[in-house]
Design a protein around this motif. Sequence first.
Motif, PDB file in Angstrom:
ATOM      1  N   GLU A   6       0.968  -1.435   0.013  1.00  0.00           N
ATOM      2  CA  GLU A   6      -0.030  -0.481  -0.179  1.00  0.00           C
ATOM      3  C   GLU A   6       0.425   1.408   0.053  1.00  0.00           C
ATOM      4  OE1 GLU A   6      -2.040  -2.812   3.401  1.00  0.00           O
ATOM      5  OE2 GLU A   6      -0.263  -2.513   1.787  1.00  0.00           O
ATOM      6  N   CYS A  22      -2.659   0.017  -4.178  1.00  0.00           N
ATOM      7  CA  CYS A  22      -2.029  -1.469  -3.082  1.00  0.00           C
ATOM      8  C   CYS A  22      -1.966  -1.949  -4.448  1.00  0.00           C
ATOM      9  CB  CYS A  22      -3.860  -1.326  -2.721  1.00  0.00           C
ATOM     10  SG  CYS A  22      -3.032  -3.847  -2.238  1.00  0.00           S
ATOM     11  N   TRP A  36     -10.250  -3.090   0.515  1.00  0.00           N
ATOM     12  CA  TRP A  36      -9.788  -2.016   1.777  1.00  0.00           C
ATOM     13  C   TRP A  36     -10.370  -2.101   2.875  1.00  0.00           C
ATOM     14  CZ3 TRP A  36      -5.438   0.509   0.754  1.00  0.00           C
ATOM     15  CH2 TRP A  36      -4.521   0.589  -0.608  1.00  0.00           C
ATOM     16  N   ARG A  38      -9.185  -0.916   7.455  1.00  0.00           N
ATOM     17  CA  ARG A  38      -8.870  -0.043   8.039  1.00  0.00           C
ATOM     18  C   ARG A  38      -9.019   0.119   9.927  1.00  0.00           C
ATOM     19  NH1 ARG A  38     -12.675   5.309   8.175  1.00  0.00           N
ATOM     20  NH2 ARG A  38     -14.809   4.736   8.302  1.00  0.00           N
ATOM     21  N   ILE A  69     -14.009   2.506  -4.945  1.00  0.00           N
ATOM     22  CA  ILE A  69     -12.754   1.523  -4.581  1.00  0.00           C
ATOM     23  C   ILE A  69     -12.673   1.677  -6.283  1.00  0.00           C
ATOM     24  CG2 ILE A  69     -14.213  -0.438  -4.441  1.00  0.00           C
ATOM     25  CD1 ILE A  69     -12.222  -1.734  -3.221  1.00  0.00           C
ATOM     26  N   LEU A  80      -8.232   3.342  -3.413  1.00  0.00           N
ATOM     27  CA  LEU A  80      -9.439   3.912  -3.035  1.00  0.00           C
ATOM     28  C   LEU A  80      -9.507   5.303  -2.476  1.00  0.00           C
ATOM     29  CD1 LEU A  80     -11.758   3.042  -0.997  1.00  0.00           C
ATOM     30  CD2 LEU A  80     -10.183   3.196   1.693  1.00  0.00           C
ATOM     31  N   TYR A  93      -4.459   2.289   7.404  1.00  0.00           N
ATOM     32  CA  TYR A  93      -5.761   1.041   5.903  1.00  0.00           C
ATOM     33  C   TYR A  93      -5.103  -0.136   5.310  1.00  0.00           C
ATOM     34  CZ  TYR A  93      -9.067   5.230   6.770  1.00  0.00           C
ATOM     35  OH  TYR A  93     -10.330   5.681   6.734  1.00  0.00           O
ATOM     36  N   CYS A  95      -4.297  -3.619   2.034  1.00  0.00           N
ATOM     37  CA  CYS A  95      -5.314  -3.675   0.784  1.00  0.00           C
ATOM     38  C   CYS A  95      -5.317  -5.674   1.686  1.00  0.00           C
ATOM     39  CB  CYS A  95      -4.103  -3.617   0.646  1.00  0.00           C
ATOM     40  SG  CYS A  95      -5.365  -4.308  -1.470  1.00  0.00           S
TER      41      CYS A  95
END
Length: 121
Positions: A6, A22, A36, A38, A69, A80, A93, A95
């Motif tokens: 990422e 990513c 994605w 987080r 996305i 993203l 965040y 991937c």
Amino acid sequence: QVQLVESGGGLVQAGGSLRLSCVRSGSIFSTNAMGWYRQAPGKQRESVAAITRGGSINYADSVKGRFTISRDNAKNTVYLQMNSLKPEDTAVYYCHATVIPVGDYRSLEVWGQGTLVTVSS
């Protein structure tokens, strides 16, 4: 070896925008899904957005209308786009991909190392 890397995180003010990238590498037969996640301090990791093998796209309710996305298959990259960022979007965040490596019949879950997004008020 399948890897996800990422990039694009950083510090922004509330209302600002960031685009995360990513990049997927490795010998992959098929990709069932990419997305994605987080994780904020003290909270569980949550799904933010995902693209399934069937082409459907899902967003967390908290980001609908603000995040988008997308993917570029030629570049093995998923993005993203994050607009109208809020302090509560602050998190690492990650991937994620579900893939079948070349020469295998079974799915493999792959995670990136994460990129930090900090939104100041």
